[in-house]
Design a protein around this motif. Structure first.
Motif, PDB file in Angstrom:
ATOM      1  N   ILE A 111      19.086  34.210   6.575  1.00 13.54           N
ATOM      2  CA  ILE A 111      18.789  33.972   7.979  1.00 13.54           C
ATOM      3  C   ILE A 111      18.206  32.750   8.244  1.00 13.54           C
ATOM      4  O   ILE A 111      17.139  32.455   7.730  1.00 13.54           O
ATOM      5  CB  ILE A 111      18.099  35.539   8.748  1.00 13.54           C
ATOM      6  CG1 ILE A 111      19.279  36.239   8.229  1.00 13.54           C
ATOM      7  CG2 ILE A 111      18.283  34.923  10.384  1.00 13.54           C
ATOM      8  CD1 ILE A 111      18.371  37.616   9.121  1.00 13.54           C
ATOM      9  N   TYR A 112      19.213  31.743   8.528  1.00 15.14           N
ATOM     10  CA  TYR A 112      18.956  30.332   9.261  1.00 15.14           C
ATOM     11  C   TYR A 112      18.193  30.179  11.001  1.00 15.14           C
ATOM     12  O   TYR A 112      18.361  30.841  11.810  1.00 15.14           O
ATOM     13  CB  TYR A 112      18.926  29.525   8.958  1.00 15.14           C
ATOM     14  CG  TYR A 112      19.455  29.185   7.426  1.00 15.14           C
ATOM     15  CD1 TYR A 112      18.418  29.205   6.041  1.00 15.14           C
ATOM     16  CD2 TYR A 112      20.914  30.010   7.250  1.00 15.14           C
ATOM     17  CE1 TYR A 112      19.019  29.163   4.843  1.00 15.14           C
ATOM     18  CE2 TYR A 112      21.323  30.026   5.753  1.00 15.14           C
ATOM     19  CZ  TYR A 112      19.627  29.199   4.853  1.00 15.14           C
ATOM     20  OH  TYR A 112      20.330  29.629   3.923  1.00 15.14           O
ATOM     21  N   LEU A 113      16.983  29.500  10.811  1.00 17.41           N
ATOM     22  CA  LEU A 113      15.824  29.130  12.064  1.00 17.41           C
ATOM     23  C   LEU A 113      17.198  28.417  13.058  1.00 17.41           C
ATOM     24  O   LEU A 113      18.019  28.462  13.800  1.00 17.41           O
ATOM     25  CB  LEU A 113      15.319  28.161  12.091  1.00 17.41           C
ATOM     26  CG  LEU A 113      14.083  27.803  13.559  1.00 17.41           C
ATOM     27  CD1 LEU A 113      13.725  29.473  14.250  1.00 17.41           C
ATOM     28  CD2 LEU A 113      13.293  27.111  13.395  1.00 17.41           C
ATOM     29  N   ILE A 114      18.086  27.436  12.315  1.00 12.81           N
ATOM     30  CA  ILE A 114      19.008  26.861  13.265  1.00 12.81           C
ATOM     31  C   ILE A 114      19.807  26.032  11.572  1.00 12.81           C
ATOM     32  O   ILE A 114      19.561  25.870  10.911  1.00 12.81           O
ATOM     33  CB  ILE A 114      18.844  25.837  14.132  1.00 12.81           C
ATOM     34  CG1 ILE A 114      18.040  25.859  14.803  1.00 12.81           C
ATOM     35  CG2 ILE A 114      19.910  24.189  13.806  1.00 12.81           C
ATOM     36  CD1 ILE A 114      17.054  24.644  15.264  1.00 12.81           C
ATOM     37  N   PHE A 115      21.089  26.564  12.122  1.00 10.16           N
ATOM     38  CA  PHE A 115      22.358  26.210  11.378  1.00 10.16           C
ATOM     39  C   PHE A 115      23.128  25.081  11.483  1.00 10.16           C
ATOM     40  O   PHE A 115      23.589  25.375  12.521  1.00 10.16           O
ATOM     41  CB  PHE A 115      22.851  27.124  10.974  1.00 10.16           C
ATOM     42  CG  PHE A 115      23.941  26.757   9.945  1.00 10.16           C
ATOM     43  CD1 PHE A 115      23.133  26.978   8.173  1.00 10.16           C
ATOM     44  CD2 PHE A 115      25.146  26.888   9.694  1.00 10.16           C
ATOM     45  CE1 PHE A 115      24.862  26.956   7.367  1.00 10.16           C
ATOM     46  CE2 PHE A 115      26.300  26.877   8.817  1.00 10.16           C
ATOM     47  CZ  PHE A 115      25.808  26.963   8.045  1.00 10.16           C
ATOM     48  N   VAL A 116      23.043  23.888  10.298  1.00  7.16           N
ATOM     49  CA  VAL A 116      23.563  23.265  11.248  1.00  7.16           C
ATOM     50  C   VAL A 116      24.799  23.180  10.492  1.00  7.16           C
ATOM     51  O   VAL A 116      25.289  22.714   9.330  1.00  7.16           O
ATOM     52  CB  VAL A 116      23.292  21.643  10.984  1.00  7.16           C
ATOM     53  CG1 VAL A 116      23.965  20.376  11.143  1.00  7.16           C
ATOM     54  CG2 VAL A 116      21.755  21.689  12.407  1.00  7.16           C
ATOM     55  N   MET A 117      26.070  22.989  11.153  1.00  3.51           N
ATOM     56  CA  MET A 117      28.223  22.295  10.373  1.00  3.51           C
ATOM     57  C   MET A 117      28.358  21.535   9.371  1.00  3.51           C
ATOM     58  O   MET A 117      28.459  21.682   8.498  1.00  3.51           O
ATOM     59  CB  MET A 117      28.821  23.041  11.695  1.00  3.51           C
ATOM     60  CG  MET A 117      28.421  24.350  12.323  1.00  3.51           C
ATOM     61  SD  MET A 117      28.801  26.025  11.322  1.00  3.51           S
ATOM     62  CE  MET A 117      30.954  25.846  11.397  1.00  3.51           C
ATOM     63  N   HIS A 118      27.605  20.129   9.846  1.00  2.15           N
ATOM     64  CA  HIS A 118      28.406  19.272   9.743  1.00  2.15           C
ATOM     65  C   HIS A 118      27.014  17.886   9.479  1.00  2.15           C
ATOM     66  O   HIS A 118      26.057  18.152   9.978  1.00  2.15           O
ATOM     67  CB  HIS A 118      28.489  19.140   9.862  1.00  2.15           C
ATOM     68  CG  HIS A 118      29.574  18.344  11.473  1.00  2.15           C
ATOM     69  ND1 HIS A 118      28.656  18.371  12.432  1.00  2.15           N
ATOM     70  CD2 HIS A 118      30.109  18.789  12.310  1.00  2.15           C
ATOM     71  CE1 HIS A 118      27.943  18.681  13.386  1.00  2.15           C
ATOM     72  NE2 HIS A 118      29.719  18.305  13.798  1.00  2.15           N
ATOM     73  N   GLU A 127      18.297  18.731  16.667  1.00  3.89           N
ATOM     74  CA  GLU A 127      17.815  19.989  15.991  1.00  3.89           C
ATOM     75  C   GLU A 127      17.556  19.961  14.239  1.00  3.89           C
ATOM     76  O   GLU A 127      16.957  20.183  14.016  1.00  3.89           O
ATOM     77  CB  GLU A 127      20.291  20.421  15.730  1.00  3.89           C
ATOM     78  CG  GLU A 127      20.718  21.345  17.054  1.00  3.89           C
ATOM     79  CD  GLU A 127      21.727  21.853  16.685  1.00  3.89           C
ATOM     80  OE1 GLU A 127      22.457  21.797  15.290  1.00  3.89           O
ATOM     81  OE2 GLU A 127      22.487  22.558  17.557  1.00  3.89           O
ATOM     82  N   LEU A 128      18.852  19.042  13.689  1.00  2.00           N
ATOM     83  CA  LEU A 128      18.011  18.901  12.730  1.00  2.00           C
ATOM     84  C   LEU A 128      16.194  17.873  12.448  1.00  2.00           C
ATOM     85  O   LEU A 128      15.340  18.843  11.655  1.00  2.00           O
ATOM     86  CB  LEU A 128      18.225  18.026  11.700  1.00  2.00           C
ATOM     87  CG  LEU A 128      20.357  17.836  11.198  1.00  2.00           C
ATOM     88  CD1 LEU A 128      20.990  16.110  10.996  1.00  2.00           C
ATOM     89  CD2 LEU A 128      19.754  18.718  10.582  1.00  2.00           C
ATOM     90  N   ARG A 129      16.117  16.902  13.048  1.00  2.00           N
ATOM     91  CA  ARG A 129      14.598  16.973  13.504  1.00  2.00           C
ATOM     92  C   ARG A 129      13.734  18.070  13.654  1.00  2.00           C
ATOM     93  O   ARG A 129      12.062  18.414  13.308  1.00  2.00           O
ATOM     94  CB  ARG A 129      14.725  15.717  14.589  1.00  2.00           C
ATOM     95  CG  ARG A 129      15.070  14.530  13.956  1.00  2.00           C
ATOM     96  CD  ARG A 129      14.429  13.474  14.661  1.00  2.00           C
ATOM     97  NE  ARG A 129      15.169  13.384  16.535  1.00  2.00           N
ATOM     98  CZ  ARG A 129      14.592  13.487  17.487  1.00  2.00           C
ATOM     99  NH1 ARG A 129      13.146  13.700  17.955  1.00  2.00           N
ATOM    100  NH2 ARG A 129      15.626  13.465  18.373  1.00  2.00           N
ATOM    101  N   MET A 130      14.594  18.854  15.118  1.00  2.00           N
ATOM    102  CA  MET A 130      13.402  20.171  14.958  1.00  2.00           C
ATOM    103  C   MET A 130      13.231  21.116  13.620  1.00  2.00           C
ATOM    104  O   MET A 130      12.782  21.585  13.415  1.00  2.00           O
ATOM    105  CB  MET A 130      14.480  20.743  15.671  1.00  2.00           C
ATOM    106  CG  MET A 130      13.167  22.141  16.696  1.00  2.00           C
ATOM    107  SD  MET A 130      14.022  23.752  18.222  1.00  2.00           S
ATOM    108  CE  MET A 130      15.321  23.263  17.783  1.00  2.00           C
ATOM    109  N   ASN A 131      14.180  21.432  13.976  1.00  2.00           N
ATOM    110  CA  ASN A 131      14.359  22.457  11.763  1.00  2.00           C
ATOM    111  C   ASN A 131      13.491  21.724  10.746  1.00  2.00           C
ATOM    112  O   ASN A 131      12.673  22.644  10.532  1.00  2.00           O
ATOM    113  CB  ASN A 131      15.091  22.766  11.471  1.00  2.00           C
ATOM    114  CG  ASN A 131      16.052  23.966  10.889  1.00  2.00           C
ATOM    115  OD1 ASN A 131      14.944  25.025  10.688  1.00  2.00           O
ATOM    116  ND2 ASN A 131      16.675  23.886  10.081  1.00  2.00           N
ATOM    117  N   ARG A 132      13.540  20.468  11.155  1.00  2.00           N
ATOM    118  CA  ARG A 132      12.658  19.849   9.475  1.00  2.00           C
ATOM    119  C   ARG A 132      10.971  20.058   9.988  1.00  2.00           C
ATOM    120  O   ARG A 132      10.529  20.348   9.137  1.00  2.00           O
ATOM    121  CB  ARG A 132      13.376  18.325   9.592  1.00  2.00           C
ATOM    122  CG  ARG A 132      12.168  18.125   8.041  1.00  2.00           C
ATOM    123  CD  ARG A 132      13.278  16.567   7.940  1.00  2.00           C
ATOM    124  NE  ARG A 132      11.971  15.971   6.899  1.00  2.00           N
ATOM    125  CZ  ARG A 132      11.915  15.146   6.629  1.00  2.00           C
ATOM    126  NH1 ARG A 132      12.235  13.610   7.131  1.00  2.00           N
ATOM    127  NH2 ARG A 132      11.300  13.863   5.481  1.00  2.00           N
TER     128      ARG A 132
END
Length: 167
Positions: free
Chosen positions: A157-164, A97-102
């Motif tokens: 509003i974010y594309l993907i929100f990562v909790m931790h 998720e982090l890689r895709m969002n970045r």
């Protein structure tokens, strides 16, 4: 190293021809930046008459003929341990998720700066001036994005929100 099996208990590698490479010495190195590393050197027990020798041992302009040479490896165990840890993080669902969002964010920002703001090259010279100019361009890009979010009422509003985060 990636194509060889490693026996952690007895500390040796097994090559393609089922020969063992045992640790024979440890080298402590210090780089120009001051980083200290511990390199373990492994040597093959028997490389004579090996069918994979020509593909396994590189020539490297050695004065010793290929028939008389044996396979040597230099391995930083700490480096490989850290590499495995990072690979686990990257492959995890959170890492994906982090890689895709970045990747989406970085590509979009660079495209916006180059195409819409017509920023093709730095106008100043010198490291400090280029860094200052880069910061000004980044601030301008962020103000433009904030303006567009305010106009479209899409703040928060974010594309993907990562909790931790990673630990």
């Amino acid at each position: 190293i990636d194509n060889m099996d490693y026996d952690e208990k007895n500390d040796y590698y097994i090559c393609k021809n089922s020969k063992k490479l045992f640790a024979n010495k440890i080298i402590n190195r210090k780089s120009k930046t001051g980083y200290k590393s511990e390199i373990t050197c492994y040597t093959c027990e028997e490389c004579h008459d090996c069918q994979y020798k020509s593909s396994c041992i590189k020539e490297n302009n050695s004065k010793i003929f290929l028939e008389n040479r044996t396979k040597n490896l230099q391995v930083s165990k700490l480096f490989h341990e850290k590499r495995k840890e990072n690979l686990k993080r990257i492959i995890s669902p959170e890492g994906c998720e982090l890689r895709m969002n970045r990747s989406i964010q970085a590509e979009g920002a660079l495209a916006q700066v180059k195409q819409n703001m017509k920023f093709r090259r730095f106008l100043s010279r010198g490291k400090e001036n280029v860094i200052s100019e880069c910061i000004i361009v980044a601030i301008a890009h962020n103000i433009s994005r904030l303006h567009n979010k305010i106009v479209k009422n899409k703040r928060g509003i974010y594309l993907i929100f990562v909790m931790h985060k990673f630990t």
